[in-house]
Design a protein around this motif. Structure first.
Motif, PDB file in Angstrom:
ATOM      1  N   LYS A 180       0.836  -1.202   0.000  1.00  0.00           N
ATOM      2  CA  LYS A 180       0.000   0.000   0.000  1.00  0.00           C
ATOM      3  C   LYS A 180       0.871   1.252   0.000  1.00  0.00           C
ATOM      4  O   LYS A 180       0.515   2.260  -0.610  1.00  0.00           O
ATOM      5  CB  LYS A 180      -0.954  -0.015   1.190  1.00  0.00           C
ATOM      6  N   ALA A 190      -6.645   9.646  -0.829  1.00  0.00           N
ATOM      7  CA  ALA A 190      -6.652  10.187   0.534  1.00  0.00           C
ATOM      8  C   ALA A 190      -5.238  10.604   0.939  1.00  0.00           C
ATOM      9  O   ALA A 190      -4.265   9.955   0.564  1.00  0.00           O
ATOM     10  CB  ALA A 190      -7.161   9.108   1.493  1.00  0.00           C
ATOM     11  N   GLY A 217      -7.478  -9.229   2.474  1.00  0.00           N
ATOM     12  CA  GLY A 217      -8.653  -8.368   2.627  1.00  0.00           C
ATOM     13  C   GLY A 217      -9.003  -8.034   4.069  1.00  0.00           C
ATOM     14  O   GLY A 217     -10.063  -7.487   4.335  1.00  0.00           O
ATOM     15  N   VAL A 223      -7.196  -3.796   6.695  1.00  0.00           N
ATOM     16  CA  VAL A 223      -7.602  -2.386   6.746  1.00  0.00           C
ATOM     17  C   VAL A 223      -8.623  -2.180   7.859  1.00  0.00           C
ATOM     18  O   VAL A 223      -9.609  -2.905   7.946  1.00  0.00           O
ATOM     19  CB  VAL A 223      -8.196  -1.952   5.392  1.00  0.00           C
ATOM     20  N   VAL A 262     -11.020   0.742   9.419  1.00  0.00           N
ATOM     21  CA  VAL A 262     -11.585   2.082   9.350  1.00  0.00           C
ATOM     22  C   VAL A 262     -11.979   2.430  10.785  1.00  0.00           C
ATOM     23  O   VAL A 262     -12.981   1.933  11.303  1.00  0.00           O
ATOM     24  CB  VAL A 262     -12.806   2.121   8.404  1.00  0.00           C
ATOM     25  N   GLU A 308      -6.278   9.345   5.616  1.00  0.00           N
ATOM     26  CA  GLU A 308      -7.474  10.164   5.807  1.00  0.00           C
ATOM     27  C   GLU A 308      -8.721   9.316   5.500  1.00  0.00           C
ATOM     28  O   GLU A 308      -8.728   8.552   4.537  1.00  0.00           O
ATOM     29  CB  GLU A 308      -7.373  11.322   4.799  1.00  0.00           C
ATOM     30  N   PHE A 309      -9.764   9.451   6.284  1.00  0.00           N
ATOM     31  CA  PHE A 309     -11.035   8.771   6.013  1.00  0.00           C
ATOM     32  C   PHE A 309     -11.742   9.491   4.865  1.00  0.00           C
ATOM     33  O   PHE A 309     -11.886  10.708   4.880  1.00  0.00           O
ATOM     34  CB  PHE A 309     -11.918   8.790   7.263  1.00  0.00           C
ATOM     35  N   MET A 310     -12.152   8.722   3.863  1.00  0.00           N
ATOM     36  CA  MET A 310     -12.898   9.301   2.738  1.00  0.00           C
ATOM     37  C   MET A 310     -14.349   8.851   2.836  1.00  0.00           C
ATOM     38  O   MET A 310     -14.640   7.669   2.953  1.00  0.00           O
ATOM     39  CB  MET A 310     -12.335   8.823   1.397  1.00  0.00           C
ATOM     40  N   GLU A 323     -18.453   3.673  -2.984  1.00  0.00           N
ATOM     41  CA  GLU A 323     -17.362   2.961  -3.657  1.00  0.00           C
ATOM     42  C   GLU A 323     -17.807   2.411  -5.010  1.00  0.00           C
ATOM     43  O   GLU A 323     -18.957   2.027  -5.192  1.00  0.00           O
ATOM     44  CB  GLU A 323     -16.861   1.816  -2.767  1.00  0.00           C
ATOM     45  N   GLU A 375      -7.645   2.127  -3.440  1.00  0.00           N
ATOM     46  CA  GLU A 375      -6.483   1.240  -3.604  1.00  0.00           C
ATOM     47  C   GLU A 375      -6.449   0.752  -5.050  1.00  0.00           C
ATOM     48  O   GLU A 375      -7.423   0.880  -5.792  1.00  0.00           O
ATOM     49  CB  GLU A 375      -6.584   0.024  -2.677  1.00  0.00           C
TER      50      GLU A 375
HETATM   51  N1  LIG Z   1      -9.321   6.126   3.142  1.00  0.00           N
HETATM   52  C1  LIG Z   1     -10.434   5.425   3.296  1.00  0.00           C
HETATM   53  N2  LIG Z   1     -11.586   6.036   3.665  1.00  0.00           N
HETATM   54  C2  LIG Z   1     -12.720   5.322   3.869  1.00  0.00           C
HETATM   55  N3  LIG Z   1     -12.821   3.986   3.715  1.00  0.00           N
HETATM   56  C3  LIG Z   1     -11.708   3.319   3.340  1.00  0.00           C
HETATM   57  C4  LIG Z   1     -10.472   3.988   3.102  1.00  0.00           C
HETATM   58  N4  LIG Z   1      -9.555   3.079   2.743  1.00  0.00           N
HETATM   59  C5  LIG Z   1     -10.182   1.892   2.767  1.00  0.00           C
HETATM   60  N5  LIG Z   1     -11.472   2.017   3.125  1.00  0.00           N
HETATM   61  C6  LIG Z   1     -12.477   0.936   3.243  1.00  0.00           C
HETATM   62  O1  LIG Z   1     -11.822  -0.277   3.556  1.00  0.00           O
HETATM   63  C7  LIG Z   1     -11.972  -1.224   2.482  1.00  0.00           C
HETATM   64  C8  LIG Z   1     -10.695  -2.011   2.310  1.00  0.00           C
HETATM   65  O2  LIG Z   1      -9.631  -1.128   2.003  1.00  0.00           O
HETATM   66  P1  LIG Z   1      -8.649  -1.378   0.784  1.00  0.00           P
HETATM   67  O3  LIG Z   1      -7.659  -0.288   0.743  1.00  0.00           O
HETATM   68  O4  LIG Z   1      -9.467  -1.620  -0.430  1.00  0.00           O
HETATM   69  O5  LIG Z   1      -7.869  -2.684   1.254  1.00  0.00           O
HETATM   70  P2  LIG Z   1      -7.986  -4.234   0.951  1.00  0.00           P
HETATM   71  O6  LIG Z   1      -8.973  -4.443  -0.177  1.00  0.00           O
HETATM   72  O7  LIG Z   1      -6.600  -4.596   0.596  1.00  0.00           O
HETATM   73  O8  LIG Z   1      -8.429  -4.825   2.235  1.00  0.00           O
HETATM   74  C9  LIG Z   1     -12.368  -0.376   1.282  1.00  0.00           C
HETATM   75  O9  LIG Z   1     -13.092  -1.112   0.338  1.00  0.00           O
HETATM   76  C10 LIG Z   1     -13.191   0.720   1.933  1.00  0.00           C
HETATM   77  O10 LIG Z   1     -14.496   0.254   2.227  1.00  0.00           O
END
Ligand SMILES: Nc1ncnc2c1ncn2[C@@H]1O[C@H](COP(=O)(O)OP(=O)(O)O)[C@@H](O)[C@H]1O
Ligand SMILES: [Mg+2]
Length: 424
Positions: A103, A118, A150, A153, A155, A186-188, A192, A283
């Motif tokens: 990442k 973000a 998966g 991450v 939030v 940063e939280f977005m 999606e 991502e």
């Molecule tokens: N910056 C962000 N702001 C809000 N939600 C996020 C953010 N980054 C990730 N998420 C949430 O977390 C999920 C998983 O994150 P992601 O970066 O896609 O990692 P992975 O698919 O490798 O687990 C995303 O589909 C989204 O729902």
């Protein structure tokens, strides 16, 4: 042609299904495949990450093109190995697969080339990560740098939760080496969507829009999963937005990778957050989405094989893909208890009834054969994909199929595609 598909999930079933329809193709092999794929391809008992054995098999069988489904063999360098042996293979090499495998790598790339995403910071030191979280406040997102199936991450809605996540990742190493470094982001807010483009490292060929449903329960409640359903097209991606995604995200990403000395070929998966009509990258992934591959490939009218081959050979000239002017909706049926622990080995009934239906295809993901019966053997078990004149018609088709299929504990969302309907 002889084609080898690597993997054994719903995505690989959809790929094998589409590839097998090509007039260019004589035989499709799939390693390891699954009982659904076995209806249209020769399944070979080699694991998707056993690169030595896959290479031996491809050499012995004189495979013309290998298509890699999952990310693990890509990050292990399967493409480099096949290319060194003079074999055509679809997917990014190990250096380019870092776009998904790290990442931090993808965030640095986006920062360098001004790709909307973000704000973030990357840390290998736990105390510095904690200090940054305290300074930024919540909500905030904590990500293990490497592949974590998966689950890497978090939030976080509070500073305490975010610090707890950093400690889990960096001190308790719950994701192993994937957590040696963390990205704090940063939280977005927003909705999606998933966006895909074929590329040979220079030229790009974007696909139709699609949207996944990541949460386990209806109305996007409960924990994240690998994906509980998907549909295409996705009305949240308007024509204008589609153009903006290509111009401001896909093109600079592919150009940036080439400029940095690791040209990316294969399919680029852009996870997007859309807010007030503006896209930002959540991502990148280095492969097709699962379940998005299922509705997308069902809608694809063009032969996929020349596209895959052109990407592998760095000679992608095709300007557009033809799509059926229909919608497709995939409802994932999962084992009871998923995304937590679940029981396996229950007989699945009704599959033959659905095979007799028009405009519905059941793609197998986590199934296996036990004494001649198909049983559930994984978390996400089947993707029931329906096609129709409209999203509403496709939803009805998919759920008609789902209603015929049963096993103990089966669960699925009842609201796949509803977001598209709500947008009218
Ligand atoms: N910056 C962000 N702001 C809000 N939600 C996020 C953010 N980054 C990730 N998420 C949430 O977390 C999920 C998983 O994150 P992601 O970066 O896609 O990692 P992975 O698919 O490798 O687990 C995303 O589909 C989204 O729902
Ligand atoms: Mg993701």
């Amino acid at each position: 042609m002889k084609i080898l598909v690597v993997g054994g999930g719903g995505r690989e079933h959809a790929l094998a299904w589409k590839i097998a329809q090509s007039p260019l193709v004589e035989t499709v092999f799939c390693a390891p495949g699954n009982p659904g794929i076995a209806h249209l391809a020769k399944c070979v008992d080699i694991a998707a990450d056993n690169i030595d054995a896959l290479l031996d098999f491809a050499r012995d069988e004189v495979i013309d093109l290998t298509v890699v489904g999952p990310e693990i063999p890509l990050t292990l360098g399967i493409v480099d190995r096949f290319q060194a042996a003079g074999l055509d293979i679809f997917g990014p090499n190990q250096a380019a697969a870092q776009i998904e495998g790290s990442k931090g790598f993808s965030k640095r790339l986006m920062e360098k080339y001004g790709i909307p995403t973000a704000a973030y910071a990357s840390f290998t030191d736990r105390d510095q990560a904690v200090a940054y979280i305290e300074e930024q406040g919540a909500p905030i997102v904590v990500k293990a740098d490497g592949l974590a199936a998966g689950k890497g991450v978090i939030v976080a809605t509070s500073v305490e939760q975010a610090i707890g996540a950093v400690d889990d990742i960096m001190l308790d190493k719950v994701f192993g080496a994937a957590g040696a470094s963390v990205v704090i982001e940063e939280f977005m807010d927003g909705e999606e969507a998933s966006f895909f483009a074929f590329t040979d490292g220079t030229n790009i060929l974007p696909l139709a829009s699609s949207q996944d449903h990541k949460r386990i329960f209806d109305n996007d409640e409960g924990p994240n999963t690998g994906g509980m359903g998907a549909y295409s097209p996705a009305p949240v991606v308007t024509d204008d937005l589609y153009g903006e995604i290509v111009e401001t995200i896909v093109k600079p990403t592919i150009a940036g990778m080439a400029k940095d000395g690791c040209p990316y070929s294969g399919i680029l998966y852009v996870g997007l957050m859309i807010k007030d009509g503006k896209p930002r990258v959540v991502e990148f992934n280095a492969r097709f989405g699962d379940p998005e591959a299922q509705p997308l490939l069902m809608r694809m009218k063009s032969d996929i094989v020349p596209v895959l081959q052109a990407c592998a050979r760095k000679e992608l000239r095709q300007e557009a893909i033809d799509w059926y002017d229909t919608a497709a909706v995939c409802v994932v049926m999962a084992s009871g208890g998923y995304p937590g622990s679940y029981d396996k080995g229950f007989e699945i009934t009704g599959l033959e009834d659905v095979m007799a239906m028009d405009d519905v295809v059941v793609f197998h993901a986590g199934t296996s054969l036990q004494d001649g019966r198909v049983v559930n053997a994984g978390c996400r078990v089947l993707g029931v994909t329906g096609m129709g004149e409209s999203v509403a018609a496709a939803i009805a088709k998919a759920y008609d199929g789902v209603a015929k299929i049963r096993w103990d504990g089966a669960q699925f969302r009842k609201d796949i595609g509803r977001k598209a309907l709500n947008r009218g």
